[in-house]
Design an enzyme around this catalytic site. Structure first.
Site, PDB file in Angstrom:
ATOM      1  N   GLY A  75      41.802  28.769  28.223  1.00 21.97           N
ATOM      2  CA  GLY A  75      43.083  28.364  27.632  1.00 21.97           C
ATOM      3  C   GLY A  75      44.229  29.048  28.325  1.00 21.97           C
ATOM      4  O   GLY A  75      44.068  29.605  29.414  1.00 21.97           O
ATOM      5  N   ASN A  76      45.408  28.997  27.736  1.00 19.66           N
ATOM      6  CA  ASN A  76      46.551  29.715  28.285  1.00 19.66           C
ATOM      7  C   ASN A  76      47.461  30.155  27.142  1.00 19.66           C
ATOM      8  O   ASN A  76      47.191  29.857  25.984  1.00 19.66           O
ATOM      9  CB  ASN A  76      47.286  28.858  29.324  1.00 19.66           C
ATOM     10  CG  ASN A  76      47.898  27.610  28.712  1.00 19.66           C
ATOM     11  OD1 ASN A  76      48.834  27.688  27.923  1.00 19.66           O
ATOM     12  ND2 ASN A  76      47.355  26.440  29.052  1.00 19.66           N
TER      13      ASN A  76
END
Ligand code: CTP
Ligand code: CA
Length: 222
Positions: free
Chosen positions: A28-29
């Site tokens: 993810g980020n």
């Protein structure tokens, strides 16, 4: 007087995407989704009919906005193309550039003696670039550029490379701006130059960005 978006269809993406590795892990980020949600709310206040395609975030849906929740970059691409056509596309999501080539059907286990794990990732499709050549194309296509370095040069590069009308550049990784913060500064680039919005709250920046987009649209429609 600020231009209105009454009767206009606005499609906004927001948040991160999560790319699954196995049933319990993902890549993810740090995108919070706050900027995109603020833009969706601002467009709705300006009278637009707003669809918000949101990655995995814990944020309330802005009043009057139609929200479609997705997880991965591939799902976001599909949801965006399902929601088209639109008059305005604003790609505020932090879409993963790479995704695991395969999702392991069972949890990846470490084996005795293994001292590392190589992940094979493949490129995702570029939603923004695809929207910019969609038929019919939104009259205005707005991209974001989240950068840690060379913000201006990178934003101008993206403007040309993706054939978009505006690129809102965001310095990330600094205190007081970017992904997780409530405040932000945007440099909005077009073919002619750029204007700076903020520093201000994301709600304020969103209102100004929407006003800018509405003004441009009414100019073009004239
Ligand atoms: N974007 C997209 N689909 C992708 C990757 C990015 O739609 N698969 C969009 C983002 O929503 C954003 C813009 O492209 O509006 C720029 O994203 P950014 O990550 O800043 O740039 P990239 O073009 O992906 O290039 P890089 O990450 O290599 O700097
Ligand atoms: Ca990227």
């Amino acid at each position: 007087m600020s231009a209105s978006l009454t009767g206009r269809r606005v499609l906004v993406t927001a948040g991160p995407t999560f790319e699954d590795l196995d049933p319990v892990r993902f890549l993810g980020n740090r995108s919070s989704g706050k900027m995109g949600f603020a833009i969706a709310a601002a467009a709705q206040r300006a009278g637009a009919d707003v669809v918000l395609v949101a990655g995995p975030v814990h944020l309330p849906t802005p009043a009057g906005v139609r929200r479609v929740d997705v997880r991965s970059a591939a799902q976001m691409h599909a949801a965006v193309f399902d929601a088209l056509p639109a008059d305005i596309y604003i790609g505020a999501a932090a879409v993963a550039d790479f995704t695991p080539a395969q999702i392991a059907p069972s949890k990846i286990k470490k084996r005795p003696g293994e001292d590392g794990l190589d992940l094979h990732l493949v490129r995702t499709r570029d939603i923004l670039a695809d929207v910019a050549v969609a038929n019919p194309r939104p009259q205005l296509v707005v991209g974001f550029a989240a950068e840690t370095d060379d913000v201006d040069a990178n934003a101008r590069g993206k403007l040309a490379a993706k054939r978009v009308d505006l690129v809102a550049a965001n310095r990330v990784g600094l205190k007081g701006s970017g992904f997780e913060s409530d405040d932000n500064t945007l440099l909005v680039h077009d073919a002619a130059g750029h204007v700076q919005l903020g520093p201000a709250s994301k709600a304020e920046i969103a209102d100004r960005l929407v006003a800018l987009v509405a003004a441009r649209l009414s100019q073009e429609s004239r």
